[in-house]
Scaffold this active site. Structure first.
Site, PDB file in Angstrom:
ATOM      1  N   GLU A 135      -8.434   1.802  -4.699  1.00 45.95           N
ATOM      2  CA  GLU A 135      -9.561   1.457  -3.820  1.00 45.95           C
ATOM      3  C   GLU A 135     -10.349   2.692  -3.402  1.00 45.95           C
ATOM      4  O   GLU A 135      -9.764   3.704  -2.966  1.00 45.95           O
ATOM      5  CB  GLU A 135      -9.010   0.730  -2.578  1.00 45.95           C
ATOM      6  CG  GLU A 135     -10.104   0.329  -1.589  1.00 45.95           C
ATOM      7  CD  GLU A 135      -9.641  -0.660  -0.530  1.00 45.95           C
ATOM      8  OE1 GLU A 135      -8.485  -1.111  -0.566  1.00 45.95           O
ATOM      9  OE2 GLU A 135     -10.476  -0.970   0.348  1.00 45.95           O
ATOM     10  N   GLU A 157       0.831  -1.204   0.000  1.00 48.32           N
ATOM     11  CA  GLU A 157       0.000   0.000   0.000  1.00 48.32           C
ATOM     12  C   GLU A 157       0.868   1.258   0.000  1.00 48.32           C
ATOM     13  O   GLU A 157       1.901   1.298   0.680  1.00 48.32           O
ATOM     14  CB  GLU A 157      -0.910   0.002   1.241  1.00 48.32           C
ATOM     15  CG  GLU A 157      -1.917  -1.131   1.257  1.00 48.32           C
ATOM     16  CD  GLU A 157      -2.861  -1.073   2.465  1.00 48.32           C
ATOM     17  OE1 GLU A 157      -2.813  -0.086   3.222  1.00 48.32           O
ATOM     18  OE2 GLU A 157      -3.639  -2.031   2.629  1.00 48.32           O
TER      19      GLU A 157
HETATM   20  O1  KIV Z   1      -6.311  -6.962   1.745  1.00 44.78           O
HETATM   21  C1  KIV Z   1      -7.142  -6.865   0.837  1.00 44.78           C
HETATM   22  O2  KIV Z   1      -8.077  -7.643   0.705  1.00 44.78           O
HETATM   23  C2  KIV Z   1      -6.965  -5.772  -0.121  1.00 44.78           C
HETATM   24  C3  KIV Z   1      -8.088  -5.509  -1.067  1.00 44.78           C
HETATM   25  C4  KIV Z   1      -9.115  -4.712  -0.369  1.00 44.78           C
HETATM   26  C5  KIV Z   1      -7.632  -4.883  -2.333  1.00 44.78           C
HETATM   27  O3  KIV Z   1      -5.969  -5.106  -0.093  1.00 44.78           O
END
Ligand code: KIV
Length: 276
Positions: free
Chosen positions: A184, A117
């Site tokens: 997202e 991220e």
């Molecule tokens: O951890 C997860 O499931 C994610 C998705 C929301 C893309 O990062």
């Protein structure tokens, strides 16, 4: 049988305007079901902290837990491209630590890429991990590991400045070597602009229809996780209701003695007369 996507296919699919689907899985059995389906990509997301482990966020998830679950998914889905998620705390401290942990997840679980991220602030990590030989999937917009800092699970990029920042993030991630980017919880028009700005596919979750791929958490889209349901989640099958039906039928037949019938019992005759 479907053909497993490669890292190169991601860009190719986008260039050809070919959409694909992306779903989470965290265990062998579920992974094997996804593998049998037409869905092209699995994410072993750190969302397992909530859906599998019952935490209230993804923050407590550890490297060991990610490796444990990703290894099981890799065994269950040999024909599906699998992304392993880098948990909170595994890449923030330094580039070196990020590379070490990315290599660990990739090497020990056997996944096909790692996801982390963050946008521009982590392009040095993305570049270094890619250089080390581990394909990297970016993730911008709502980044759940930073939900507290963002003031909750909120739509991102809702202002012209915010949108411009996300477009810049995506461009910088692509330059650093990311082969695809999860976006997202952003307005559809912003996601569309991000998708137009880069040549790698945009994997949208709560990002509207004008992206290259749709992502959902499996427990959400099968109606299994009751604690939180974001606006963008469509229930494609009510598996929770089916499971409840099955469990209550099992309970009922246990109490009535209907189960197990001879069909589900070992019916061989054994002479027990000498025992008495
Ligand atoms: O951890 C997860 O499931 C994610 C998705 C929301 C893309 O990062």
């Amino acid at each position: 049988m479907k053909k497993k996507m490669s890292v190169l296919d991601f860009k190719k699919f986008k260039a050809e305007g070919r959409k694909f689907a992306y779903i989470t899985a965290y265990d062998y059995t579920t992974a094997s079901i996804v593998d049998e389906s037409n869905v092209e990509v699995i994410l072993v997301g750190d969302s397992l902290g909530m859906t599998m482990l019952g935490y209230s966020s993804t923050v407590p998830v550890t490297m060991e837990q990610m490796i444990h679950h990703t290894t099981a998914v890799v065994k269950g889905a040999p024909n599906t491209f699998i992304a392993g998620d880098m948990p909170f705390g595994s890449y923030e401290v330094s580039v070196e630590e990020a590379v070490r942990n990315a290599i660990r997840l990739f090497k020990e679980s056997g996944c096909d890429c790692i996801k982390l991220e963050g946008g521009t602030k982590y392009v040095d990590r993305v570049h270094a991990i890619t250089e080390a030989g581990v394909p990297v999937m970016g993730h911008i917009g709502l980044t759940p590991q930073n939900a507290t800092q963002l003031g909750g699970y909120k739509v991102q990029g809702g202002t012209p400045e915010g949108a411009a920042e996300l477009i810049e993030d995506a461009k910088n991630l692509e330059k650093a070597g990311a082969f695809s980017i999860v976006v997202e919880c952003v307005p559809s028009v912003v996601a569309k602009a991000i998708a137009k700005a880069v040549s790698v596919p945009i994997l949208g979750i709560g990002a509207g229809p004008d992206v290259d791929c749709q992502v959902l958490v499996l427990q959400d889209m099968l109606g299994m996780y009751p604690d939180f349901r974001p606006k963008f989640v469509k229930i494609f099958a009510d598996v929770r209701a089916e499971m409840l039906k099955g469990l209550n039928k099992f309970h009922e037949e246990t109490l009535s003695g209907e189960f197990p019938s001879p069909e589900y019992s070992f019916n061989k005759e054994v002479d027990l007369s000498k025992l008495y």
